[in-house]
Design a protein around this motif. Structure first.
Motif, PDB file in Angstrom:
ATOM      1  N   GLY A 288       0.782  64.942  50.443  1.00 26.69           N
ATOM      2  CA  GLY A 288       0.494  65.371  51.799  1.00 26.69           C
ATOM      3  C   GLY A 288       1.653  65.235  52.765  1.00 26.69           C
ATOM      4  N   LEU A 289       2.733  64.551  52.362  1.00 28.28           N
ATOM      5  CA  LEU A 289       3.906  64.429  53.223  1.00 28.28           C
ATOM      6  C   LEU A 289       4.732  65.713  53.262  1.00 28.28           C
ATOM      7  CD1 LEU A 289       5.239  60.884  52.179  1.00 28.28           C
ATOM      8  CD2 LEU A 289       4.018  61.471  54.289  1.00 28.28           C
ATOM      9  N   TYR A 290       4.559  66.579  52.262  1.00 29.01           N
ATOM     10  CA  TYR A 290       5.428  67.742  52.091  1.00 29.01           C
ATOM     11  C   TYR A 290       4.842  68.982  52.753  1.00 29.01           C
ATOM     12  CZ  TYR A 290       7.894  64.775  48.821  1.00 29.01           C
ATOM     13  OH  TYR A 290       8.597  63.731  48.267  1.00 29.01           O
ATOM     14  N   ASP A 291       5.699  69.684  53.484  1.00 30.11           N
ATOM     15  CA  ASP A 291       5.304  70.937  54.141  1.00 30.11           C
ATOM     16  C   ASP A 291       5.663  72.161  53.311  1.00 30.11           C
ATOM     17  OD1 ASP A 291       4.521  69.856  56.912  1.00 30.11           O
ATOM     18  OD2 ASP A 291       6.523  69.026  56.620  1.00 30.11           O
ATOM     19  N   ARG A 292       6.728  72.028  52.517  1.00 31.65           N
ATOM     20  CA  ARG A 292       7.207  73.132  51.695  1.00 31.65           C
ATOM     21  C   ARG A 292       7.606  72.575  50.332  1.00 31.65           C
ATOM     22  NH1 ARG A 292       7.659  78.558  52.311  1.00 31.65           N
ATOM     23  NH2 ARG A 292       9.929  78.696  52.193  1.00 31.65           N
ATOM     24  N   VAL A 293       7.504  73.427  49.305  1.00 29.18           N
ATOM     25  CA  VAL A 293       8.005  73.074  47.976  1.00 29.18           C
ATOM     26  C   VAL A 293       8.807  74.250  47.443  1.00 29.18           C
ATOM     27  CG1 VAL A 293       7.452  72.358  45.628  1.00 29.18           C
ATOM     28  CG2 VAL A 293       6.015  71.573  47.522  1.00 29.18           C
TER      29      VAL A 293
ATOM     30  N   ILE B 262       5.302  82.462  47.434  1.00 23.76           N
ATOM     31  CA  ILE B 262       4.013  82.549  46.766  1.00 23.76           C
ATOM     32  C   ILE B 262       2.938  81.884  47.622  1.00 23.76           C
ATOM     33  CG2 ILE B 262       5.078  82.615  44.490  1.00 23.76           C
ATOM     34  CD1 ILE B 262       4.246  79.670  44.132  1.00 23.76           C
ATOM     35  N   ALA B 263       1.687  82.220  47.330  1.00 22.31           N
ATOM     36  CA  ALA B 263       0.552  81.671  48.073  1.00 22.31           C
ATOM     37  C   ALA B 263      -0.290  80.737  47.219  1.00 22.31           C
ATOM     38  CB  ALA B 263      -0.314  82.805  48.610  1.00 22.31           C
ATOM     39  N   ALA B 264      -0.074  80.761  45.890  1.00 20.97           N
ATOM     40  CA  ALA B 264      -0.862  79.923  44.990  1.00 20.97           C
ATOM     41  C   ALA B 264      -0.027  79.603  43.754  1.00 20.97           C
ATOM     42  CB  ALA B 264      -2.155  80.628  44.590  1.00 20.97           C
ATOM     43  N   LEU B 265      -0.379  78.490  43.081  1.00 19.87           N
ATOM     44  CA  LEU B 265       0.420  78.034  41.946  1.00 19.87           C
ATOM     45  C   LEU B 265       0.369  78.992  40.766  1.00 19.87           C
ATOM     46  CD1 LEU B 265      -0.347  74.198  41.993  1.00 19.87           C
ATOM     47  CD2 LEU B 265       1.669  75.396  42.866  1.00 19.87           C
ATOM     48  N   ASP B 266      -0.697  79.796  40.637  1.00 14.65           N
ATOM     49  CA  ASP B 266      -0.749  80.724  39.512  1.00 14.65           C
ATOM     50  C   ASP B 266       0.229  81.887  39.666  1.00 14.65           C
ATOM     51  OD1 ASP B 266      -2.016  82.224  41.456  1.00 14.65           O
ATOM     52  OD2 ASP B 266      -3.973  82.279  40.453  1.00 14.65           O
ATOM     53  N   GLU B 267       0.935  81.948  40.809  1.00 13.55           N
ATOM     54  CA  GLU B 267       1.960  82.972  41.019  1.00 13.55           C
ATOM     55  C   GLU B 267       3.361  82.464  40.666  1.00 13.55           C
ATOM     56  OE1 GLU B 267       1.699  84.318  45.057  1.00 13.55           O
ATOM     57  OE2 GLU B 267      -0.473  84.571  44.986  1.00 13.55           O
ATOM     58  N   LEU B 268       3.480  81.214  40.241  1.00 16.24           N
ATOM     59  CA  LEU B 268       4.790  80.633  39.943  1.00 16.24           C
ATOM     60  C   LEU B 268       5.519  81.422  38.859  1.00 16.24           C
ATOM     61  CD1 LEU B 268       4.070  76.793  39.899  1.00 16.24           C
ATOM     62  CD2 LEU B 268       5.788  77.937  41.302  1.00 16.24           C
ATOM     63  N   ARG B 269       6.826  81.627  39.082  1.00 17.37           N
ATOM     64  CA  ARG B 269       7.665  82.291  38.080  1.00 17.37           C
ATOM     65  C   ARG B 269       9.111  81.949  38.367  1.00 17.37           C
ATOM     66  NH1 ARG B 269       7.914  88.603  40.155  1.00 17.37           N
ATOM     67  NH2 ARG B 269       7.405  88.210  42.347  1.00 17.37           N
ATOM     68  N   SER B 270       9.910  81.956  37.320  1.00 15.76           N
ATOM     69  CA  SER B 270      11.342  81.743  37.455  1.00 15.76           C
ATOM     70  C   SER B 270      11.964  82.991  38.083  1.00 15.76           C
ATOM     71  CB  SER B 270      11.943  81.534  36.054  1.00 15.76           C
ATOM     72  OG  SER B 270      12.549  80.318  35.931  1.00 15.76           O
ATOM     73  N   PRO B 271      13.148  82.826  38.741  1.00 15.04           N
ATOM     74  CA  PRO B 271      14.007  81.646  38.758  1.00 15.04           C
ATOM     75  C   PRO B 271      13.826  80.728  39.964  1.00 15.04           C
ATOM     76  CG  PRO B 271      15.208  83.535  39.599  1.00 15.04           C
ATOM     77  CD  PRO B 271      13.851  84.045  39.202  1.00 15.04           C
TER      78      PRO B 271
ATOM     79  N   CYS C  15      10.907  79.849  43.314  1.00 15.00           N
ATOM     80  CA  CYS C  15       9.707  80.108  44.099  1.00 15.00           C
ATOM     81  C   CYS C  15       9.616  79.104  45.235  1.00 15.00           C
ATOM     82  CB  CYS C  15       8.447  79.979  43.237  1.00 15.00           C
ATOM     83  SG  CYS C  15       8.115  81.401  42.179  1.00 15.00           S
ATOM     84  N   ALA C  16       8.939  79.494  46.300  1.00 16.12           N
ATOM     85  CA  ALA C  16       8.692  78.583  47.415  1.00 16.12           C
ATOM     86  C   ALA C  16       7.278  78.811  47.929  1.00 16.12           C
ATOM     87  CB  ALA C  16       9.700  78.806  48.537  1.00 16.12           C
ATOM     88  N   ILE C  17       6.694  77.734  48.467  1.00 15.39           N
ATOM     89  CA  ILE C  17       5.330  77.811  48.986  1.00 15.39           C
ATOM     90  C   ILE C  17       5.189  76.891  50.193  1.00 15.39           C
ATOM     91  CG2 ILE C  17       4.426  75.907  47.586  1.00 15.39           C
ATOM     92  CD1 ILE C  17       1.873  77.539  47.143  1.00 15.39           C
ATOM     93  N   ASP C  18       4.359  77.291  51.143  1.00 19.47           N
ATOM     94  CA  ASP C  18       3.922  76.374  52.198  1.00 19.47           C
ATOM     95  C   ASP C  18       2.857  75.489  51.578  1.00 19.47           C
ATOM     96  OD1 ASP C  18       5.576  77.408  54.213  1.00 19.47           O
ATOM     97  OD2 ASP C  18       4.127  78.967  54.700  1.00 19.47           O
ATOM     98  N   TRP C  19       3.137  74.202  51.472  1.00 15.87           N
ATOM     99  CA  TRP C  19       2.252  73.313  50.725  1.00 15.87           C
ATOM    100  C   TRP C  19       1.120  72.804  51.621  1.00 15.87           C
ATOM    101  CZ3 TRP C  19       1.525  72.527  45.808  1.00 15.87           C
ATOM    102  CH2 TRP C  19       0.750  71.447  45.391  1.00 15.87           C
ATOM    103  N   PRO C  20      -0.131  73.088  51.255  1.00 15.93           N
ATOM    104  CA  PRO C  20      -1.249  72.587  52.057  1.00 15.93           C
ATOM    105  C   PRO C  20      -1.417  71.086  51.846  1.00 15.93           C
ATOM    106  CG  PRO C  20      -1.883  74.420  50.624  1.00 15.93           C
ATOM    107  CD  PRO C  20      -0.574  73.927  50.149  1.00 15.93           C
ATOM    108  N   PRO C  21      -1.448  70.273  52.894  1.00 15.39           N
ATOM    109  CA  PRO C  21      -1.600  68.826  52.714  1.00 15.39           C
ATOM    110  C   PRO C  21      -2.826  68.429  51.912  1.00 15.39           C
ATOM    111  CG  PRO C  21      -0.998  69.332  54.974  1.00 15.39           C
ATOM    112  CD  PRO C  21      -1.292  70.623  54.301  1.00 15.39           C
TER     113      PRO C  21
END
Length: 332
Positions: A226-231, A311-320, A322-328
């Motif tokens: 929950g400390l992270y805003d982005r990944v 991306i908006a959800a983890l099932d969209e992850l792909r190389s090389p 990716c970035a997401i706004d991480w919901p706390p």
């Protein structure tokens, strides 16, 4: 005058590297974590000079803990990964630490599990040993309070975006915690390799990735999601390009995770509408990566050609990358 080399080596440098962007550059960042944890244990009486502490490490933390034990008169035993090289082995030996390395493994998860299993065997035979549990014990946050105070003193006031490898969770998590407690507006962007379970990318593999220190194949309790805003998830080739660009652009010779953080910081700054200061962490030097990264500098891509998939959800992850706004509220 410093009382011990650990006190001298731990101090970071704040270096301006571009518009509203700075690098927090360490020779070995985990010395802060190890010194803070060892001091706490001594002050609370959980250990005493002459006692033995034990932990698992793939490299940098082993040196940090050995230096902290040398500083405060403790004995140190490391159960190491096969990635612990000859240079580090010799340092540990001369610092008085003992090292045993687990057998080679085909994957990071097995390597980490073998190290933990071996530590439990040692503790069963030596119940007086203290297990440092760098991945799970919150005492590893304490040493970073001093770093947060250094940042608060020397960086311009105002909103800050902090970018760095997640790893055990102690460094970026602690810095954001202490800076926010001091009243700073901090956005925290964590950097991960693909294949790490920490933020749920284990299904996307990256066989070439050698920056296991910023990810994990097993859950780490010190990671407070929950400390992270982005990944940002960044693969090996992209991180290599970032490390090479960091050296060419700024002269900073740092590790592979520093290159990944440099790219992430540049992207965050270019897409920032609030005119925040962006500070990325370079946790170690580039010496361990000479052959694996810097000797391959001709393979590096132009950083201007690199950008993450948003991306908006983890099932969209792909190389090389990716970035997401991480919901706390979200947990893998």
């Amino acid at each position: 005058m410093h009382e011990h080399i650990a006190e001298a080596v731990k101090s970071p440098d704040l270096i301006a590297v571009g518009p509203r962007t700075a690098c927090l550059r360490f020779e070995s960042m985990k010395i802060y974590s190890a010194l803070g944890a060892v001091r706490y244990l001594l002050e609370t009486g959980e250990v005493a000079p002459g006692d033995t502490v034990i932990d698992s490490s793939s490299g940098i933390y082993a040196q940090a803990l050995a230096l902290a034990c040398h500083r405060y008169g403790l004995k140190c035993h490391i159960v190491g990964s096969t990635t612990v090289d000859r240079t580090l082995r010799l340092q540990l030996e001369l610092l008085g630490a003992t090292l045993e390395q687990v057998e080679p493994s085909q994957n990071l998860r097995l390597d980490q599990e073998l190290r933990v299993r071996r530590i439990r065997e040692i503790l069963a035979a030596n119940p007086a040993y203290h297990w440092m549990r760098q991945y799970h014990d919150a005492i590893h946050y304490y040493g970073y309070r001093e770093v947060a105070e250094h940042i608060g003193k020397h960086l311009p006031t105002g909103p800050l975006t902090l970018i760095g490898g997640v790893g055990s969770g102690a460094s970026t998590g602690a810095l954001a915690t202490y800076l926010r407690a001091a009243g700073r507006d901090v956005r925290l962007a964590g950097v991960q390799p693909f294949g790490s379970v920490t933020f749920g990318s284990e299904r996307v593999t990256d066989p070439d990735m050698i920056i296991a220190g910023i990810g994990s194949a097993i859950p780490f309790e010190n990671v407070r999601h929950g400390l992270y805003d982005r990944v940002h998830w960044i693969n090996f080739d992209t991180a290599l390009s970032g490390a090479v660009a960091l050296l060419r652009d700024t002269g900073i010779f740092a590790g592979l995770s520093s290159g990944a953080a440099y790219l992430a910081a540049g992207y965050e700054r270019r897409h920032d509408l609030d005119h925040r200061t962006h500070l990325f962490i370079a946790p170690d030097t580039g010496h361990r990566y000479v052959e694996g990264v810097y000797a391959r500098h001709t393979d590096a891509a132009d950083p201007a050609s690199l950008a993450p998939y948003e991306i908006a959800a983890l099932d969209e992850l792909r190389s090389p990358w990716c970035a997401i706004d991480w919901p706390p509220r979200e947990r893998p």
